[in-house]
Enzyme design. Structure first.
Site, PDB file in Angstrom:
ATOM      1  N   GLU A 169      -4.620   2.259  -4.572  1.00 12.20           N
ATOM      2  CA  GLU A 169      -3.172   2.377  -4.379  1.00 12.20           C
ATOM      3  C   GLU A 169      -2.609   1.121  -3.708  1.00 12.20           C
ATOM      4  OE1 GLU A 169      -5.058   4.347  -0.725  1.00 12.20           O
ATOM      5  OE2 GLU A 169      -5.482   4.136  -2.854  1.00 12.20           O
ATOM      6  N   ASP A 183       0.859  -1.182   0.000  1.00  6.71           N
ATOM      7  CA  ASP A 183       0.000   0.000   0.000  1.00  6.71           C
ATOM      8  C   ASP A 183       0.899   1.236   0.000  1.00  6.71           C
ATOM      9  OD1 ASP A 183      -3.056   0.764   0.554  1.00  6.71           O
ATOM     10  OD2 ASP A 183      -1.760   2.200   1.574  1.00  6.71           O
ATOM     11  N   ILE A 184       0.562   2.233  -0.856  1.00  3.47           N
ATOM     12  CA  ILE A 184       1.330   3.475  -0.902  1.00  3.47           C
ATOM     13  C   ILE A 184       0.922   4.344   0.291  1.00  3.47           C
ATOM     14  CG2 ILE A 184       1.875   5.525  -2.255  1.00  3.47           C
ATOM     15  CD1 ILE A 184       1.059   3.931  -4.759  1.00  3.47           C
TER      16      ILE A 184
END
Length: 550
Positions: free
Chosen positions: A467, A424-425
């Site tokens: 994301e 996950d960003i």
């Protein structure tokens, strides 16, 4: 000779040995497949099984040495299977058929030179590598060129900028790019590069793909680009993530695995001729002369196209096409009749039975190769459109989840671990708010690019959410997966993005779950454990990798 020169010479000799091994390997695998197929015709297959066992034993020992650990492990498992058959009960026809399919899988593993799995951690490699894709950009707008160079460099490309076409032409005398990016109209001279290209034979002679950049979206400009063999036409203002996705697709197509063709033909000499022609063109070909085994052959060989005679002694082409269309998984498999039938009405009638096209014998070798190649490429493109995310080129949510179930089934069957990694960003909403959604798309594409660069061809990557990403690592234990994915996390933190004059970096949080750590029965359960590990990583500071435990 200094130590560095000595080391380089050793590396060159090792590479030469490996290349020699890889050149000899296809012939050995082909002979093993021939022996395996021969088992079905033998009343007492013990002798042939003994020969196969010996060859598999040698392959199990040599594969890992020359950088093919999966091939080595797979050969060892098949060798052990033969050992059990020779010591105890002889194999049944069903077991032999499945075994032949697994022998065929060895040829695919030959193409994968990934990192070792559970025995040792995979080797990491920095972002700046000698094998990064080299782009030439011909653009006289210096501000646009600087932005493009910065952003493309962030995606891991090496970019050389030229202001004028003549500069690129001079450079082509001693160098060449992997991809050439050309602005259609260069100022102030008003040079139209689509016209000037034909006057520069060295540029025209470059074997690299060509992509045009243009503010014009008129039909004549696009036609001229197509006439020059352009593989892309990108409109200004340039959406860099889309450009990167186009570049990735072009390079992947050029490095794509051989087309797999199943040939159903009862004329042995003709079948041999077609097989040799297609194999000479670099394709993988299986010849089937026992039509009743078509389902088993398709299951084991997994062809991308079937070339089928219309008339055969026991079963017709429409009979076999109708059988294949009964299976959901093969409903879209391209089937092309290759027959001497010239009656248009009969051809149309045959096509109604489930085939996609009709080629008429006699057919030239060049036409056969071109017809097969274009149909396989179109089928691949269609599958990519169905299964891949348009921004990143990675698998979509539903497809990557299905891949988890398949990988888990294989892992439980073979007794090898499989690890899932969820990424996950960090603070992605902040990136969109501060820098815009176009920049956010560039960050997402950069994660996808980095994953594709660093992972094995056998690993499966998908965009799980906005994301969020999911990686499936078959035959990889938790320690090896943690080492690899944490190196990717660290490298991504070094990638610098730009929005105008503003530069920034961002980080990733990762959660891992491995089947070796705890028993799981479903892909959903393994996903849930990886998701919980990701939650722990994000909830305890972000920018870290957590592995699920008991």
């Amino acid at each position: 000779m200094n130590e560095n020169e000595h080391s380089q010479r050793i590396q060159i000799r090792l590479l030469a040995l490996r290349e020699d091994y890889l050149k000899r390997l296809p012939e050995e695998l082909a002979e093993m497949r021939r022996l395996a197929t021969q088992l079905l015709q033998e009343d007492k297959p013990a002798g042939t099984l003994g020969i196969l066992q010996h060859r598999l034993h040698k392959l199990a020992g040599s594969g890992g040495t020359f950088g093919l650990p999966e091939l080595s492990g797979y050969a060892r498992r098949l060798e052990q299977q033969i050992h059990l058959w020779l010591d105890k009960l002889p194999p049944s026809q069903v077991e032999l058929t499945a075994f032949i399919g697994e022998i065929g899988t060895l040829a695919e593993l030959n193409m994968h030179t990934g990192y070792p799995g559970a025995d040792q951690p995979p080797p990491s490699r920095p972002l700046a590598q000698q094998d990064m894709i080299h782009l030439w950009l011909v653009e006289d707008d210096r501000l646009l060129a600087r932005q493009l160079v910065d952003q493309l460099t962030s995606f891991g490309y090496r970019v050389t900028h030229f202001c004028q076409l003549a500069e690129a032409d001079q450079a082509s005398a001693h160098d060449s790019p992997d991809i050439l990016l050309l602005d259609v109209m260069l100022e102030p001279e008003g040079i139209n590069t689509t016209e000037q290209m034909t006057l520069l034979p060295r540029l025209m002679a470059l074997s690299c793909p060509l992509i045009f950049i243009s503010a014009r979206d008129d039909f004549p400009s696009r036609v001229r680009a197509a006439q020059l063999g352009a593989e892309g036409y990108v409109l200004k203002p340039i959406e860099v993530p889309r450009l990167v996705n186009r570049i990735s697709r072009i390079m992947e197509n050029r490095a794509s695995p051989p087309e797999r063709v199943l040939l159903v033909e009862d004329d042995q000499l003709l079948a041999d001729h077609y097989r040799l022609v297609l194999e000479y063109a670099g394709m993988a070909v299986e010849v089937l002369q026992q039509p009743e085994q078509i389902a088993e052959t398709v299951f084991s060989f997994r062809p991308e196209l079937i070339l089928m005679d219309l008339y055969m002694p026991d079963y017709s082409g429409p009979d076999l096409a109708g059988v294949l269309r009964q299976y959901d998984n093969w409903a879209g498999l391209p089937i092309v009749y290759l027959s001497a039938e010239t009656d248009l009405g009969r051809q149309i009638q045959a096509l109604r039975s489930g085939a996609d096209d009709f080629l008429t014998k006699p057919i030239s070798d060049a036409q056969l190769v071109a017809a097969v190649r274009v149909r396989v490429n179109r089928a691949r493109e269609l599958m990519a459109q169905i299964n891949q995310d348009s921004l990143t080129g990675l698998l979509k949510h539903a497809t990557i989840k299905e891949a988890v179930d398949i990988a888990l089934t294989r892992a439980l069957r073979d007794g090898h671990p499989v690890t899932l990694a969820m990424l996950d960003i960090d603070h992605f909403k902040r990136i969109n708010d501060n820098h815009g959604h176009a920049t956010g798309d560039m960050v997402i594409s950069a994660v996808a690019m980095l994953l594709r660069q660093r992972l094995r061809r056998t690993d499966i990557i998908g965009r799980y959410g906005g994301e969020e990403f999911l990686v499936v690592l078959p035959r990889c234990d938790a320690a090896s997966a943690h080492h690899l994915m944490d190196e990717i996390r660290k490298d991504f933190a070094q990638v610098r993005f730009s929005k105008g004059d503003t530069g920034f970096t961002c980080t990733l949080s990762l959660g891992l779950a491995c089947t070796a750590a705890f028993p799981v029965d479903t892909g959903a359960e393994l996903l849930a454990r990886a998701d919980r590990a990701l939650y722990q990583a994000k909830n305890t500071g972000r920018n870290q990798t957590r592995t699920a435990t008991q």
